[in-house]
Design a protein around this motif. Structure first.
Motif, PDB file in Angstrom:
ATOM      1  N   LEU A 532       0.834  -1.202   0.000  1.00  0.00           N
ATOM      2  CA  LEU A 532       0.000   0.000   0.000  1.00  0.00           C
ATOM      3  C   LEU A 532       0.875   1.262   0.000  1.00  0.00           C
ATOM      4  CD1 LEU A 532      -2.755  -1.103   2.546  1.00  0.00           C
ATOM      5  CD2 LEU A 532      -3.026  -0.785   0.082  1.00  0.00           C
ATOM      6  N   LEU A 533       1.947   1.223   0.757  1.00  0.00           N
ATOM      7  CA  LEU A 533       2.850   2.366   0.813  1.00  0.00           C
ATOM      8  C   LEU A 533       3.465   2.647  -0.551  1.00  0.00           C
ATOM      9  CD1 LEU A 533       4.348   4.493   2.503  1.00  0.00           C
ATOM     10  CD2 LEU A 533       6.034   2.745   3.073  1.00  0.00           C
ATOM     11  N   ARG A 534       3.803   1.586  -1.285  1.00  0.00           N
ATOM     12  CA  ARG A 534       4.443   1.761  -2.588  1.00  0.00           C
ATOM     13  C   ARG A 534       3.492   2.288  -3.655  1.00  0.00           C
ATOM     14  NH1 ARG A 534       8.315  -3.562  -3.022  1.00  0.00           N
ATOM     15  NH2 ARG A 534       9.706  -2.987  -1.306  1.00  0.00           N
ATOM     16  N   SER A 535       2.207   2.193  -3.393  1.00  0.00           N
ATOM     17  CA  SER A 535       1.263   2.724  -4.380  1.00  0.00           C
ATOM     18  C   SER A 535       1.113   4.244  -4.256  1.00  0.00           C
ATOM     19  CB  SER A 535      -0.103   2.053  -4.223  1.00  0.00           C
ATOM     20  OG  SER A 535      -0.734   2.460  -3.020  1.00  0.00           O
ATOM     21  N   MET A 536       1.702   4.802  -3.203  1.00  0.00           N
ATOM     22  CA  MET A 536       1.606   6.249  -2.974  1.00  0.00           C
ATOM     23  C   MET A 536       2.503   7.031  -3.944  1.00  0.00           C
ATOM     24  SD  MET A 536      -0.338   6.837  -0.155  1.00  0.00           S
ATOM     25  CE  MET A 536      -1.444   5.775  -1.065  1.00  0.00           C
ATOM     26  N   GLN A 537       2.114   8.263  -4.227  1.00  0.00           N
ATOM     27  CA  GLN A 537       2.960   9.164  -4.993  1.00  0.00           C
ATOM     28  C   GLN A 537       3.802  10.007  -4.032  1.00  0.00           C
ATOM     29  OE1 GLN A 537       1.718  10.992  -8.702  1.00  0.00           O
ATOM     30  NE2 GLN A 537      -0.394  10.472  -8.216  1.00  0.00           N
ATOM     31  N   GLN A 538       4.714  10.784  -4.610  1.00  0.00           N
ATOM     32  CA  GLN A 538       5.515  11.704  -3.814  1.00  0.00           C
ATOM     33  C   GLN A 538       4.751  12.986  -3.538  1.00  0.00           C
ATOM     34  OE1 GLN A 538       9.304  12.126  -6.008  1.00  0.00           O
ATOM     35  NE2 GLN A 538      10.210  12.041  -3.983  1.00  0.00           N
ATOM     36  N   ALA A 539       4.975  13.552  -2.363  1.00  0.00           N
ATOM     37  CA  ALA A 539       4.446  14.889  -2.073  1.00  0.00           C
ATOM     38  C   ALA A 539       5.416  15.922  -2.640  1.00  0.00           C
ATOM     39  CB  ALA A 539       4.282  15.080  -0.571  1.00  0.00           C
ATOM     40  N   VAL A 540       4.877  16.988  -3.223  1.00  0.00           N
ATOM     41  CA  VAL A 540       5.701  18.034  -3.832  1.00  0.00           C
ATOM     42  C   VAL A 540       5.112  19.396  -3.496  1.00  0.00           C
ATOM     43  CG1 VAL A 540       6.505  16.588  -5.746  1.00  0.00           C
ATOM     44  CG2 VAL A 540       4.389  17.906  -5.996  1.00  0.00           C
ATOM     45  N   TYR A 541       5.842  20.443  -3.886  1.00  0.00           N
ATOM     46  CA  TYR A 541       5.361  21.814  -3.703  1.00  0.00           C
ATOM     47  C   TYR A 541       4.769  22.325  -5.014  1.00  0.00           C
ATOM     48  CZ  TYR A 541       8.124  21.693   0.572  1.00  0.00           C
ATOM     49  OH  TYR A 541       8.630  21.365   1.800  1.00  0.00           O
ATOM     50  N   SER A 542       3.625  23.012  -4.917  1.00  0.00           N
ATOM     51  CA  SER A 542       2.969  23.533  -6.110  1.00  0.00           C
ATOM     52  C   SER A 542       1.993  24.639  -5.723  1.00  0.00           C
ATOM     53  CB  SER A 542       2.221  22.406  -6.827  1.00  0.00           C
ATOM     54  OG  SER A 542       1.417  22.924  -7.879  1.00  0.00           O
ATOM     55  N   PRO A 543       1.817  25.633  -6.594  1.00  0.00           N
ATOM     56  CA  PRO A 543       0.795  26.659  -6.331  1.00  0.00           C
ATOM     57  C   PRO A 543      -0.618  26.166  -6.617  1.00  0.00           C
ATOM     58  CG  PRO A 543       1.861  27.092  -8.425  1.00  0.00           C
ATOM     59  CD  PRO A 543       2.597  25.933  -7.811  1.00  0.00           C
ATOM     60  N   ASP A 544      -0.731  25.010  -7.260  1.00  0.00           N
ATOM     61  CA  ASP A 544      -2.044  24.450  -7.596  1.00  0.00           C
ATOM     62  C   ASP A 544      -2.475  23.483  -6.502  1.00  0.00           C
ATOM     63  OD1 ASP A 544      -2.002  25.806 -10.089  1.00  0.00           O
ATOM     64  OD2 ASP A 544      -0.702  24.228 -10.886  1.00  0.00           O
ATOM     65  N   ARG A 781       9.081  17.275  10.385  1.00  0.00           N
ATOM     66  CA  ARG A 781       9.791  16.122   9.892  1.00  0.00           C
ATOM     67  C   ARG A 781      11.036  15.825  10.698  1.00  0.00           C
ATOM     68  NH1 ARG A 781      11.780  15.788   3.738  1.00  0.00           N
ATOM     69  NH2 ARG A 781      12.851  13.824   3.837  1.00  0.00           N
ATOM     70  N   SER A 782      11.285  14.541  10.939  1.00  0.00           N
ATOM     71  CA  SER A 782      12.482  14.152  11.673  1.00  0.00           C
ATOM     72  C   SER A 782      13.720  14.632  10.954  1.00  0.00           C
ATOM     73  CB  SER A 782      12.524  12.626  11.805  1.00  0.00           C
ATOM     74  OG  SER A 782      13.771  12.210  12.254  1.00  0.00           O
ATOM     75  N   ARG A 783      14.666  15.192  11.688  1.00  0.00           N
ATOM     76  CA  ARG A 783      15.822  15.820  11.062  1.00  0.00           C
ATOM     77  C   ARG A 783      16.888  14.825  10.656  1.00  0.00           C
ATOM     78  NH1 ARG A 783      13.868  19.565  14.856  1.00  0.00           N
ATOM     79  NH2 ARG A 783      13.749  21.691  14.070  1.00  0.00           N
ATOM     80  N   THR A 784      16.725  13.553  11.007  1.00  0.00           N
ATOM     81  CA  THR A 784      17.740  12.579  10.639  1.00  0.00           C
ATOM     82  C   THR A 784      17.235  11.589   9.608  1.00  0.00           C
ATOM     83  OG1 THR A 784      17.072  11.198  12.503  1.00  0.00           O
ATOM     84  CG2 THR A 784      18.889  12.725  12.877  1.00  0.00           C
ATOM     85  N   THR A 785      16.067  11.844   9.067  1.00  0.00           N
ATOM     86  CA  THR A 785      15.470  10.928   8.109  1.00  0.00           C
ATOM     87  C   THR A 785      15.454  11.551   6.733  1.00  0.00           C
ATOM     88  OG1 THR A 785      14.082  10.152   9.893  1.00  0.00           O
ATOM     89  CG2 THR A 785      13.455   9.483   7.689  1.00  0.00           C
ATOM     90  N   THR A 786      15.650  10.732   5.711  1.00  0.00           N
ATOM     91  CA  THR A 786      15.757  11.294   4.372  1.00  0.00           C
ATOM     92  C   THR A 786      14.519  11.106   3.520  1.00  0.00           C
ATOM     93  OG1 THR A 786      16.768   9.245   3.603  1.00  0.00           O
ATOM     94  CG2 THR A 786      18.238  10.974   4.350  1.00  0.00           C
ATOM     95  N   THR A 787      13.597  10.244   3.913  1.00  0.00           N
ATOM     96  CA  THR A 787      12.406  10.066   3.095  1.00  0.00           C
ATOM     97  C   THR A 787      11.161  10.193   3.933  1.00  0.00           C
ATOM     98  OG1 THR A 787      12.858   7.722   3.372  1.00  0.00           O
ATOM     99  CG2 THR A 787      13.281   8.662   1.206  1.00  0.00           C
ATOM    100  N   SER A 788      10.109  10.688   3.330  1.00  0.00           N
ATOM    101  CA  SER A 788       8.887  10.953   4.068  1.00  0.00           C
ATOM    102  C   SER A 788       7.853   9.885   3.828  1.00  0.00           C
ATOM    103  CB  SER A 788       8.339  12.317   3.648  1.00  0.00           C
ATOM    104  OG  SER A 788       7.070  12.528   4.198  1.00  0.00           O
ATOM    105  N   ARG A 789       6.920   9.776   4.769  1.00  0.00           N
ATOM    106  CA  ARG A 789       5.911   8.725   4.717  1.00  0.00           C
ATOM    107  C   ARG A 789       5.167   8.696   3.393  1.00  0.00           C
ATOM    108  NH1 ARG A 789       2.984   9.822   9.398  1.00  0.00           N
ATOM    109  NH2 ARG A 789       4.331   8.368  10.463  1.00  0.00           N
ATOM    110  N   TYR A 790       4.887   9.845   2.824  1.00  0.00           N
ATOM    111  CA  TYR A 790       4.138   9.899   1.567  1.00  0.00           C
ATOM    112  C   TYR A 790       5.056  10.304   0.422  1.00  0.00           C
ATOM    113  CZ  TYR A 790       0.526   9.831   5.040  1.00  0.00           C
ATOM    114  OH  TYR A 790      -0.244   9.496   6.107  1.00  0.00           O
ATOM    115  N   GLU A 791       6.363  10.069   0.575  1.00  0.00           N
ATOM    116  CA  GLU A 791       7.306  10.561  -0.420  1.00  0.00           C
ATOM    117  C   GLU A 791       8.302   9.484  -0.797  1.00  0.00           C
ATOM    118  OE1 GLU A 791       8.869  14.170   1.223  1.00  0.00           O
ATOM    119  OE2 GLU A 791       6.906  14.706   1.956  1.00  0.00           O
ATOM    120  N   VAL A 792       7.799   8.297  -1.128  1.00  0.00           N
ATOM    121  CA  VAL A 792       8.676   7.195  -1.473  1.00  0.00           C
ATOM    122  C   VAL A 792       9.205   7.403  -2.877  1.00  0.00           C
ATOM    123  CG1 VAL A 792       8.860   4.721  -1.714  1.00  0.00           C
ATOM    124  CG2 VAL A 792       7.348   5.664   0.003  1.00  0.00           C
TER     125      VAL A 792
END
Length: 828
Positions: A532-544, A781-792
């Motif tokens: 289920l986690l792998r079906s997620m998309q990455q979170a990004v920044y956007s004005p939309d 966000r944890s400062r020692t982690t490189t990937t986010s829960r919704y940002e695989v």
């Protein structure tokens, strides 16, 4: 008899001349403009003939050369592979990647921008092409190790995607063989020319403390030295809040706000306070989230702002941070340190007992943090209000209990709206005094982590709501739902285990959350969660604003970490403009300097949007779009650099354990083998398919398993296996494993809480297909982690080609010392 040699301009220089001229040119005009001597006219003519043959120029009826229009050509960026071939990643996301043979790649380096044309298809049916023009070089400096081969000084690039050694022009100076150096390129590669450069920096020996970080920041282009102008501006700032800074600010210095962070945190963005209030006749809470007012000190387009924009984010490595802002601000003037006055931008919200935000307001304020608390301390107080930690902070206990109460209310609302909450294990690296790994430990999330998470999420949603209500542009943090392709994959997998995901073609976060509840007590719960986690998309920044799928928010923006994230600083400026009845529009930004790289997933989605007519018209794109892409790209760059350092450290950590046996969990299954995460070590390695025994293994993509045709032996995600460490490749950051025992069978999954329970999804040294470790929060966000829960991020592992013993001996000789952990380099 020696032939006379003549220096003539490169193709890039000739093409540049045509572009600037904008008209046909004859050979004498070209020679004059590029200062070619008459004796070299014949050589120049042959070069022009070759360019005509390759479709770069053509000759008109008058005998003049004309630049050919680029219609039909493909522009894009070179993505090289360590085995010599590469791909052109088109600027147009609807176009397929173009395969480039090693012959074509001899002209370029990884990261170069080029024009190419399709010449056919390769043996795998992929479009293949030839490079017509190098538009822009992607590398001015290369980091690598200095070697001396038969009296010739070479720099062997650290980035294995750059397959060409760099010839050192002149003397290496004080640099010694084997040291890591930075070389400035003075001649770029061509088909028959090796790149050359001069050494401009000597970093030291490969095993010097922190060398892996020095390499990574240069390898991934992470800005790590502040400009002189930025440092000068920072030094001019005061050391403390001045009386003049308090104008038009709400004085909250009598409110016992506290910061709650990890033990190793040094920059404190946020402070919190809660008190019970009445909402009509019902009970509720007043939650104050005070965020460092970085925008008071960092003004648009000043030197500090330019450096912050270039970095976009702080980068966290084990034992070191590359901050977005100079230390005077990040750890001093902007950090909400205890017992000192600090300027803040406050989100002051009223929250119901059901966790709904009833009202909110933003205002600039001055605070005086009452205490710097850690997650461990707060969890201890909440767990035992009569314990020693509570006694030490007795006067704060009632306030912490109020925070806990509002946390419970917000948590109730989270469950009500159906936000997804994956249970993952985060790890952190403990280093020794030399900067090498001593141990890797799981980081336990407690109620204090979750409390701060919910407070930050509440403030971030209020910030997004304010932007929407006032129709003010900004950089929202968006998280799209699963793509049709990924949705089909996960549904097919669920069918094989008798499950289904609700929501038809458009499932919501609550559909995911509902399924998670159903499977949490199953023995294969870990496998199902991973899928289920792998079906997620990455979170990004956007004005939309399209909402945040994973958190189940209609609108979400980053507001709570302006010390270490540039989008948060932009949000602060927009909010301040709204409070003044104005409008903030970023201006004066050098668009050419912004990072325009998008991920493979974004490119695929852009192609889908274009085919469905949903693509944003180019004329409607604004500076906010460009800043969203820039900040998203730099966030991925920071993650890549952090992963690279962690992978190197893990390889260094495991290289002394060659031949040792471990138990582990299958964290990824591919058509070339299994990724196994070792128990307790939280390190991941590859068992190549050839090491699985004397059988032909078929890869079942739907079930994510390898199945032996003859024996029927199966290896699936989350299976337990015993393995032995067989090889460590420090250069490639990869660990090879073999099954322990020729007839090794996968073991049964452990029972919940059993010994050797895997850390689901920890990033291993191989960066393989295991689910990425999730940080504690999206809001903070944890400062020692490189990937986010919704940002695989999708990571591809390429199997290495086997290399002969002669090459391995040669590589060991170059390194100056023999070790089984060193890799062999391919024969040139």
């Amino acid at each position: 008899m020696n032939q006379p040699t003549h220096t003539i301009p490169s193709r890039e220089e000739i093409l540049g001349l045509f572009r600037n001229a904008g008209e046909p040119l004859d050979i004498p005009s070209i020679a004059k403009a590029l200062r070619v001597k008459p004796a070299a006219y014949d050589v120049l003519t042959r070069r022009l003939a070759a360019m005509e043959r390759d479709g770069q120029v053509r000759m008109d009826r008058a005998g003049n050369f004309v630049l050919i229009e680029h219609t039909g050509f493909i522009s894009g960026k070179i993505n090289a592979h360590r085995d010599g071939y590469g791909f052109l990643i088109p600027d147009d996301p609807t176009q397929e990647d173009l395969f480039l043979s090693d012959r074509e790649m001899a002209k370029v380096m990884h990261g170069d921008r080029v024009m190419a044309k399709v010449t056919g298809v390769d043996r795998r049916g992929r479009p293949e092409g030839t490079i017509v023009e190098v538009v822009e070089r992607g590398n001015s400096h290369i980091i690598g190790r200095l070697l001396n081969e038969n009296g010739v000084w070479l720099v062997v690039p650290e980035d294995k995607r750059i397959g060409k050694d760099i010839l050192v022009a002149g003397s290496p100076g004080k640099a010694k063989a084997g040291q890591v150096v930075s070389v400035e390129l003075i001649e770029q590669p061509a088909r028959f020319t090796q790149p050359s450069g001069r050494i401009v920096e000597v970093l030291g020996e490969l095993d010097d403390p922190g060398m892996e970080i020095e390499i990574a920041v240069r390898k991934f282009g992470v800005p790590h030295v502040f400009s002189a102008a930025a440092l000068k501006q920072a030094n001019k700032l005061p050391n403390e809040v001045r009386a003049a800074d308090l104008k038009d600010r709400v004085d909250l210095r009598d409110v016992p706000l506290v910061t709650i962070d990890g033990e190793d945190a040094r920059d404190f963005d946020d402070a919190v306070y809660c008190e019970p209030v009445k909402i009509g006749r019902t009970n509720g809470y007043r939650l104050i989230v005070a965020i460092a007012d970085v925008s008071h000190y960092v003004k648009p387009n000043d030197a500090l702002d330019e450096d912050a924009l270039e970095r976009s984010t702080s980068v966290y490595f084990p034992r070191r941070v590359i901050p977005m802002l100079p230390e005077k601000l990040s750890n001093g003037l902007c950090s909400l340190n205890p017992n000192v006055d600090r300027l803040t931008l406050v989100c002051d919200a009223v929250i119901t007992a059901k966790g709904e935000v009833k009202a909110y307001q933003f205002y600039p304020a001055v605070i005086h943090s009452a205490a710097r608390l850690t997650y461990t301390e707060v969890a201890a107080v909440l767990g035992n209000t009569k314990g020693p930690e509570a006694m030490r902070r007795q006067w704060l206990v009632p306030h912490l209990l109020n925070l806990y109460d509002v946390f419970q209310a917000l948590l109730k609302a989270r469950h009500e709206r159906g936000a997804i909450d994956f249970e993952t294990t985060e790890t952190y690296i403990v280093c020794n005094s030399l900067g090498k790994i001593e141990k890797i430990l799981p980081r336990t999330r407690n109620d204090a982590h979750r409390l701060i998470e919910e407070c930050m999420l509440a403030a971030n949603t209020c910030a997004a709501d304010l932007l929407i209500r006032h129709k003010h542009p900004g950089t929202y943090r968006i998280h799209a739902g699963p793509t049709k392709e990924k949705l089909t994959q996960v549904r097919n997998f669920l069918k094989t285990v008798g499950l289904s995901l609700g929501g038809a073609d458009s499932p919501s976060a609550s559909d995911y959350a509902e399924l998670m509840k159903k499977v949490k007590d199953r023995p294969d719960a870990s496998l199902l969660q991973t899928m289920l986690l792998r079906s997620m998309q990455q979170a990004v920044y956007s004005p939309d604003n399209i909402g945040h799928f994973g958190l189940a928010y209609e609108a979400y923006a980053h507001f709570t970490s302006p010390i270490r994230r540039y989008p948060d600083l932009l949000t602060h400026r927009a909010i301040k403009a709204i409070l003044l009845g104005k409008r903030y529009e970023p201006t004066g930004i050098n668009m050419a300097a912004l990072n325009t790289t998008i991920s493979n997933a974004q490119r695929r989605q852009a192609a889908v949007n274009r085919s469905e007519g949903k693509e944003k018209d180019e004329k409607d794109l604004t500076i906010w779009d460009a800043l969203g892409v820039h900040c998203s790209a730099n966030e991925r760059r920071a993650d890549e650099a952090s992963r690279d350092v962690e992978a190197w450290l893990k390889c260094w950590f495991i290289k002394d354990k060659l031949g040792e046996e471990f138990t582990g969990t299958v964290a990824g299954v591919t058509n070339f083998g299994l990724f196994v995460q070792l128990d307790q070590l939280f390190v991941e390695g590859l068992v190549h398919i050839t090491e699985l025994g004397a059988d032909y293994f078929q890869y079942d993509e739907a079930r994510h398993e390898l199945r032996g045709e003859r024996t029927g032996k199966r290896y699936q995600l989350t299976d337990r296996v015993a393995v032995q460490v067989s090889r460590v490749d420090l250069e490639a950051r990869k660990i090879d494993l073999v099954l322990a025992g020729a007839d090794s069978q996968p073991m049964a999954p452990p029972r919940a809480g059993g010994r050797g329970k895997s850390a689901k999804g920890a990033n291993g040294a191989n960066g393989g297909n295991g689910a990425a470790a999730a940080p504690a929060v999206e809001g903070k966000r944890s400062r020692t982690t490189t990937t986010s829960r919704y940002e695989v991020e999708e990571v591809e592992y390429k199997p290495r080609r086997s290399k002969g013993g002669t090459a391995a001996k040669k590589a060991a000789a170059r390194a100056g010392k023999k070790t089984s952990a060193k890799t062999s380099r391919k024969k040139r």
